[in-house]
Design a protein around this motif. Structure first.
Motif, PDB file in Angstrom:
ATOM      1  N   LEU A 172     -21.033 -30.615  -8.843  1.00 27.07           N
ATOM      2  CA  LEU A 172     -21.395 -30.365  -7.843  1.00 27.07           C
ATOM      3  C   LEU A 172     -20.839 -28.894  -6.994  1.00 27.07           C
ATOM      4  N   THR A 173     -20.199 -28.041  -7.790  1.00 32.96           N
ATOM      5  CA  THR A 173     -20.380 -26.407  -7.901  1.00 32.96           C
ATOM      6  C   THR A 173     -21.742 -26.152  -7.386  1.00 32.96           C
ATOM      7  N   ASN A 174     -23.183 -26.229  -8.573  1.00 31.44           N
ATOM      8  CA  ASN A 174     -23.812 -25.993  -8.649  1.00 31.44           C
ATOM      9  C   ASN A 174     -24.636 -26.564  -7.567  1.00 31.44           C
ATOM     10  N   THR A 175     -25.124 -27.634  -7.157  1.00 34.53           N
ATOM     11  CA  THR A 175     -25.086 -28.920  -6.002  1.00 34.53           C
ATOM     12  C   THR A 175     -25.003 -28.225  -4.508  1.00 34.53           C
ATOM     13  N   ARG A 176     -23.061 -27.331  -4.634  1.00 32.36           N
ATOM     14  CA  ARG A 176     -22.824 -27.065  -3.275  1.00 32.36           C
ATOM     15  C   ARG A 176     -23.783 -25.660  -3.217  1.00 32.36           C
ATOM     16  N   TYR A 177     -23.747 -24.819  -4.403  1.00 33.82           N
ATOM     17  CA  TYR A 177     -24.645 -23.144  -4.502  1.00 33.82           C
ATOM     18  C   TYR A 177     -25.582 -23.380  -3.927  1.00 33.82           C
ATOM     19  N   LEU A 181     -29.983 -23.807   2.701  1.00 34.38           N
ATOM     20  CA  LEU A 181     -29.037 -23.463   4.594  1.00 34.38           C
ATOM     21  C   LEU A 181     -29.280 -22.221   4.860  1.00 34.38           C
ATOM     22  N   LYS A 182     -29.023 -21.461   3.680  1.00 35.18           N
ATOM     23  CA  LYS A 182     -29.067 -19.840   4.205  1.00 35.18           C
ATOM     24  C   LYS A 182     -30.892 -19.955   4.561  1.00 35.18           C
ATOM     25  N   ASN A 183     -30.960 -20.149   3.345  1.00 31.88           N
ATOM     26  CA  ASN A 183     -32.916 -19.643   3.521  1.00 31.88           C
ATOM     27  C   ASN A 183     -33.705 -21.144   5.272  1.00 31.88           C
ATOM     28  N   ALA A 184     -32.823 -22.487   4.897  1.00 29.48           N
ATOM     29  CA  ALA A 184     -33.277 -22.383   5.782  1.00 29.48           C
ATOM     30  C   ALA A 184     -32.928 -22.626   7.876  1.00 29.48           C
ATOM     31  N   GLU A 185     -31.453 -21.611   7.127  1.00 34.58           N
ATOM     32  CA  GLU A 185     -31.246 -20.798   8.515  1.00 34.58           C
ATOM     33  C   GLU A 185     -31.651 -19.666   9.016  1.00 34.58           C
ATOM     34  N   MET A 186     -32.674 -18.766   7.601  1.00 34.24           N
ATOM     35  CA  MET A 186     -33.485 -17.621   8.203  1.00 34.24           C
ATOM     36  C   MET A 186     -34.324 -18.080   8.770  1.00 34.24           C
ATOM     37  N   GLN A 187     -34.905 -19.314   8.333  1.00 33.20           N
ATOM     38  CA  GLN A 187     -36.307 -19.632   9.133  1.00 33.20           C
ATOM     39  C   GLN A 187     -36.096 -20.391  10.137  1.00 33.20           C
ATOM     40  N   ASP A 188     -35.349 -20.532  10.299  1.00 36.92           N
ATOM     41  CA  ASP A 188     -35.199 -21.073  11.475  1.00 36.92           C
ATOM     42  C   ASP A 188     -34.767 -20.005  12.876  1.00 36.92           C
ATOM     43  N   CYS A 189     -34.042 -18.816  12.456  1.00 42.60           N
ATOM     44  CA  CYS A 189     -34.028 -17.654  13.277  1.00 42.60           C
ATOM     45  C   CYS A 189     -34.987 -16.956  13.330  1.00 42.60           C
TER      46      CYS A 189
END
Length: 242
Positions: free
Chosen positions: A113-118, A124-132
């Motif tokens: 779960l930790t690996n999955t969360r990471y 999510l960060k990549n998606a946020e960067m792409q979204d930005c």
């Protein structure tokens, strides 16, 4: 009959009996018997004490036996309790082993779960960067479209203004106030009035002018009598005569 003939006699009675005997040998024998009697009494007293001690020991043995039975019963209960505790310890050890297995499984699941969360966090960060980046592009596109829209609005306003001017011009240029003359010559003889069209005309309109009289001539003249000179926009002119 008792082995000691004077055993049942008291010391005073023995003394009185001894004094009544005159024979020395008998006296000596009696004294020996008295000494033996005293020793016997002492032994009897000792035996009575030993018997009392023996009775006490028997009572103590009975008490000890009862205590031993109680102790044996308690030992049996303790053995049963120990067996029960051993069974519970075995069950506890089994549960502990199961708990350890479950803990290992939960640790592995927690690691997964930790690996999955990471991974999801990075996604999510990549998606946020792409979204930005996409939002920035969209904002730029919106600004461009706004500017283009503003230009289009101004262009539309200019076109509307031009259309309005053209419409007014067209309305102004519509055919109106037209006279129809018929004659033999244009100049210098006057031509006879056949009819007139007041107007204004519309697109595709067929204008029919009937002469009220029967003028003679081979020439038909169309004349605009407006205050401002305007050009004719006629597709064709047909003349019918008899």
């Amino acid at each position: 009959m008792s082995q000691f003939p004077f055993q049942e006699l008291e010391d005073k009675e023995l003394s009185a009996f001894t004094c009544s005997i005159q024979d020395e040998s008998a006296k000596l024998h009696i004294n020996k018997l008295k000494a033996s009697h005293r020793n016997s009494l002492k032994e009897i007293a000792v035996l009575k004490g030993e018997k009392s001690k023996l009775d006490t020991v028997k009572k103590e043995n009975v008490i000890l036996k009862k205590n031993l039975d109680t102790l044996n019963l308690e030992c049996l209960q303790h053995v049963r309790l120990i067996q029960k505790i051993e069974r519970e310890l075995a069950e506890h050890a089994s549960r502990t082993q199961n708990f350890e297995i479950e803990i290992v499984r939960l640790k592995e699941e927690n690691l997964s779960l930790t690996n999955t969360r990471y991974r999801l966090t990075m996604d999510l960060k990549n998606a946020e960067m792409q979204d930005c980046h996409l939002i920035k592009k969209l904002k730029d596109e919106i600004q461009r479209l706004k500017a283009q829209h503003s230009d289009d609005i101004r262009e539309c306003q200019d076109l509307l203004h031009e259309l309005s001017v053209a419409e007014n011009q067209i309305k102004t240029d519509r055919l109106r106030q037209m006279l129809v003359h018929v004659g033999e010559k244009l100049e210098p003889s006057p031509m006879e009035l056949c009819g007139q069209f007041i107007g204004p005309a519309v697109d595709g309109q067929v204008i029919v002018t009937l002469c009220k009289t029967l003028p003679e001539g081979q020439i038909v003249k169309l004349t605009s009598v407006n205050s401002k000179p305007t050009a004719f926009h006629l597709t064709e002119v047909e003349v019918y005569g008899v």
